[in-house]
Design a protein around this motif. Structure first.
Motif, PDB file in Angstrom:
ATOM      1  N   THR A   1      -5.936  -2.701 -11.778  1.00  0.00           N
ATOM      2  CA  THR A   1      -4.963  -3.162 -10.788  1.00  0.00           C
ATOM      3  C   THR A   1      -5.394  -4.488 -10.159  1.00  0.00           C
ATOM      4  O   THR A   1      -4.571  -5.233  -9.636  1.00  0.00           O
ATOM      5  CB  THR A   1      -4.759  -2.091  -9.695  1.00  0.00           C
ATOM      6  OG1 THR A   1      -4.327  -0.878 -10.312  1.00  0.00           O
ATOM      7  CG2 THR A   1      -3.706  -2.514  -8.682  1.00  0.00           C
TER       8      THR A   1
ATOM      9  N   LEU B   1       2.066   1.798  -3.515  1.00  0.00           N
ATOM     10  CA  LEU B   1       0.997   2.277  -4.396  1.00  0.00           C
ATOM     11  C   LEU B   1       0.684   3.749  -4.123  1.00  0.00           C
ATOM     12  O   LEU B   1       0.399   4.514  -5.052  1.00  0.00           O
ATOM     13  CB  LEU B   1      -0.252   1.418  -4.212  1.00  0.00           C
ATOM     14  CG  LEU B   1      -0.105  -0.047  -4.656  1.00  0.00           C
ATOM     15  CD1 LEU B   1      -1.336  -0.838  -4.273  1.00  0.00           C
ATOM     16  CD2 LEU B   1       0.116  -0.131  -6.159  1.00  0.00           C
TER      17      LEU B   1
ATOM     18  N   ARG C   1       2.059   1.313 -12.014  1.00  0.00           N
ATOM     19  CA  ARG C   1       1.041   1.265 -10.953  1.00  0.00           C
ATOM     20  C   ARG C   1       0.077   0.109 -11.169  1.00  0.00           C
ATOM     21  O   ARG C   1      -0.251  -0.642 -10.244  1.00  0.00           O
ATOM     22  CB  ARG C   1       0.283   2.596 -10.925  1.00  0.00           C
ATOM     23  CG  ARG C   1      -1.008   2.611 -10.095  1.00  0.00           C
ATOM     24  CD  ARG C   1      -0.730   2.314  -8.620  1.00  0.00           C
ATOM     25  NE  ARG C   1      -1.895   2.527  -7.782  1.00  0.00           N
ATOM     26  CZ  ARG C   1      -2.883   1.662  -7.606  1.00  0.00           C
ATOM     27  NH1 ARG C   1      -2.857   0.500  -8.246  1.00  0.00           N
ATOM     28  NH2 ARG C   1      -3.884   1.941  -6.797  1.00  0.00           N
TER      29      ARG C   1
ATOM     30  N   GLN D   1       3.247   5.820  -5.798  1.00  0.00           N
ATOM     31  CA  GLN D   1       3.043   5.853  -7.247  1.00  0.00           C
ATOM     32  C   GLN D   1       1.879   6.771  -7.640  1.00  0.00           C
ATOM     33  O   GLN D   1       1.856   7.314  -8.743  1.00  0.00           O
ATOM     34  CB  GLN D   1       2.809   4.430  -7.756  1.00  0.00           C
ATOM     35  CG  GLN D   1       4.062   3.559  -7.676  1.00  0.00           C
ATOM     36  CD  GLN D   1       3.792   2.105  -7.954  1.00  0.00           C
ATOM     37  OE1 GLN D   1       2.780   1.751  -8.567  1.00  0.00           O
ATOM     38  NE2 GLN D   1       4.685   1.234  -7.504  1.00  0.00           N
ATOM     39  N   GLU D   2       0.907   6.942  -6.738  1.00  0.00           N
ATOM     40  CA  GLU D   2      -0.190   7.885  -6.999  1.00  0.00           C
ATOM     41  C   GLU D   2       0.359   9.272  -7.310  1.00  0.00           C
ATOM     42  O   GLU D   2      -0.086   9.949  -8.239  1.00  0.00           O
ATOM     43  CB  GLU D   2      -1.100   7.996  -5.775  1.00  0.00           C
ATOM     44  CG  GLU D   2      -1.975   6.802  -5.509  1.00  0.00           C
ATOM     45  CD  GLU D   2      -2.644   6.891  -4.144  1.00  0.00           C
ATOM     46  OE1 GLU D   2      -2.552   7.972  -3.518  1.00  0.00           O
ATOM     47  OE2 GLU D   2      -3.252   5.904  -3.713  1.00  0.00           O
TER      48      GLU D   2
ATOM     49  N   ARG E   1       0.832  -1.202   0.000  1.00  0.00           N
ATOM     50  CA  ARG E   1       0.000   0.000   0.000  1.00  0.00           C
ATOM     51  C   ARG E   1       0.871   1.260   0.000  1.00  0.00           C
ATOM     52  O   ARG E   1       0.565   2.241  -0.675  1.00  0.00           O
ATOM     53  CB  ARG E   1      -0.943  -0.029   1.207  1.00  0.00           C
ATOM     54  CG  ARG E   1      -2.095   0.958   1.110  1.00  0.00           C
ATOM     55  CD  ARG E   1      -3.130   0.686   2.192  1.00  0.00           C
ATOM     56  NE  ARG E   1      -3.845  -0.550   1.951  1.00  0.00           N
ATOM     57  CZ  ARG E   1      -3.865  -1.588   2.789  1.00  0.00           C
ATOM     58  NH1 ARG E   1      -3.199  -1.526   3.922  1.00  0.00           N
ATOM     59  NH2 ARG E   1      -4.550  -2.667   2.504  1.00  0.00           N
TER      60      ARG E   1
END
Length: 552
Positions: free
Chosen positions: A247, A24, A160, A27-28, A21
């Protein structure tokens, strides 16, 4: 000698939802910043049209858009430094990539071997849905800026979305039976439902909206006049409609429930494919072995090293021509690759053409793998002297080239299965120099440890001794001391040290046996480097065949 090393971006120990998490979330921000950057320029649709952008000095291929041209060239450059060998990275133009300049690299980690790449879909969504909805319509001439940021957005989205494989792996390990049952049933809706956590997804969308609002607003503007470089709601919509669903790696979980894949030198019809089918058997069911043709042997090793396939099939020795040194060199330099099996395959070649009306005298060009040309040298010298012999990546590729030939003067040296695949006509069968021509193939993998002794085994060892008189002899005498028979010893240059060599040795017996274990213990004291590449059951040799290479 320096030991070979490997690396991975996600280790087995780090495989948990909390760690993933965090990755991720990071990467947002990359995606949001790149989208805001791209929003500076108008859509510039011409950069997405084949042949749309023209340059006077360097015309682009008419079949490519400016985006495709620049993106492909970017990936070619990145490929040279091994970017796409990592399981975290997936190219948009895999067929165009050159081989890395850096040596093959072992990426260890928890992901199940797979070849899933949905970049075509990601690119299609971006160009057809995102660009028209996110960016201002029109043409401002900023083609280079638009395309370079397009590439940054697409690469960030790809990373992502494909990172979801790790999340899917964690979920699978929590309930392997449940996911396997759904995958075998082909129940995609059931898998999606099982992967979905509505509370977590709602939190994600709120976080994305907040970040887009914060990073994209004009600084110093009153709240009542607040403007955004890119509407936060659109980025939230992107995540809700595309990023989050994509995803959820349904394909990964379906792939995971299938049998392992084997990389082999393609195209279909090669001796490598025949050896793989003979060793693993032909699979029809979901849980059976599948086969992946590769363009060259380097790709076979790359697929195993980068966790795309579980196994690779590598031809290493021929009863007529001896060891295939390039393939053995790759084996000795590929960290993490182990040998888990071998198989002997009788080899027979045919001389084939496209048109049955073509005679031998009309043939001008002959295609085959270099090994095929060498193993048929006597026949070719007698019947095709003066004709152009063109080495290609595989014998089946030679057959394919003859099928594609438009001159009517091409022929190939290949097996009749490849000839049948491409509807070729056999002018002469069994043209190999030796009637007992046999090739030995090794099965390589990163996922199989030493196998249980079968009673008829051999062990492959890689070692390096000190550079002083008698060092190698002293090491080899240890094998003799414990009555271990050597079937092959071959030296290979160490790329990390000029004029230094390491030795590949094949020993009769299994490394788990007591006397072998004692020999290895002494060898570690007599060498500066020693690695057991694998113990495996001896393949069954065809009658009256003795491989040539037993020395050097």
């Amino acid at each position: 000698m320096t030991a070979r090393v490997g690396s991975s971006s996600v280790s087995e120990d780090a495989l948990n939802l909390s760690f993933l998490r965090e990755q991720l979330i990071r990467q947002e921000e990359t995606i949001i910043f790149n989208l805001i950057e791209r929003a500076q320029w108008k859509q510039n649709k011409i950069v997405y049209e084949a042949g749309g952008v023209h340059f006077t000095d360097t015309p682009l291929p008419s079949s490519k858009s400016f985006l495709d041209y620049l993106f492909e060239e970017t990936e070619k450059l990145h490929s040279l430094v091994r970017r796409y060998e990592s399981p975290d990275e997936n190219p948009f133009y895999p067929a165009a990539l050159p081989k890395p300049l850096l040596p093959l690299f072992a990426f260890t980690g928890p992901m199940h071997p797979n070849t899933i790449n949905i970049n075509d879909r990601i690119k299609d969504i971006y160009l057809k849905l995102m660009v028209p909805r996110f960016f201002e319509e029109g043409d401002d001439g900023q083609y280079g800026s638009a395309v370079t940021t397009d590439i940054a957005v697409l690469q960030a989205l790809s990373k992502r979305i494909h990172f979801g494989k790790y999340v899917a792996e964690v979920k699978f390990r929590e309930d392997p039976q449940g996911y396997t049952k759904l995958a075998e049933e082909g129940n995609i809706d059931g898998i999606m439902k099982k992967l979905t956590n509505a509370e977590v997804e709602a939190k994600l969308l709120r976080r994305v909206h907040m970040k887009a609002s914060t990073y994209g607003q004009e600084i110093g503007v009153q709240d009542s006049d607040k403007k955004y470089k890119l509407e936060p709601g659109r980025i939230e919509e992107l995540y809700r409609e595309y990023v989050v669903p994509l995803t959820k790696e349904v394909l990964y979980l379906i792939e995971r429930s299938k049998g392992p894949q084997v990389s082999y030198l393609g195209p279909p019809g090669t001796f490598s494919e025949q050896s793989a089918l003979k060793y693993f058997g032909r699979g029809q069911n979901m849980n059976q072995v599948r086969y992946l043709p590769c363009g060259d042997i380097e790709e076979v090793f790359s697929n195993v090293l980068s966790n795309k396939t579980v196994y690779g099939m590598v031809p290493v020795e021929n009863s007529k021509t001896g060891l295939v040194h390039r393939h053995m060199d790759l084996l000795t330099k590929s960290e993490g690759v182990k040998i888990c099996g071998e198989i002997y395959l009788p080899i027979s070649f045919a001389f084939m053409v496209k048109d049955p009306s073509i005679t031998l005298s009309q043939v001008q060009t002959i295609y085959s793998h270099s090994q095929g040309l060498e193993q048929c040298k006597e026949w070719l010298d007698s019947h095709a002297n003066g004709k152009a012999l063109i080495p290609v990546n595989s014998t089946a590729r030679g057959a394919q080239m003859v099928a594609e030939d438009t001159t009517g003067t091409a022929a190939c040296v290949a097996n009749t299965i490849a000839g049948s695949n491409y509807n070729l006509h056999v002018l002469q069968n069994h043209i190999e120099t030796s009637s007992t021509n046999v090739t030995r193939f090794l099965v390589i993998s990163r996922h199989v440890k030493n196998l249980v002794p079968s009673g008829n085994d051999k062990t492959s060892v890689l070692l390096d001794t000190t550079d002083k008189p008698g060092a190698l002899a002293s090491a080899l005498n240890i094998f003799a001391k414990y009555e271990l028979n050597l079937s092959i010893i071959q030296s290979y240059p160490d790329k990390e040290s000029k004029f230094n060599y390491r030795f590949y040795v094949e020993v009769q017996g299994h490394s788990d046996s007591p006397h072998f274990d004692k020999a290895i213990e002494e060898l570690r004291q007599a060498t500066v480097y020693l690695e057991i590449l694998g113990s495996y059951s001896c393949g069954e040799k065809p009658a009256n065949v003795t491989p040539q290479t037993r020395r050097k």
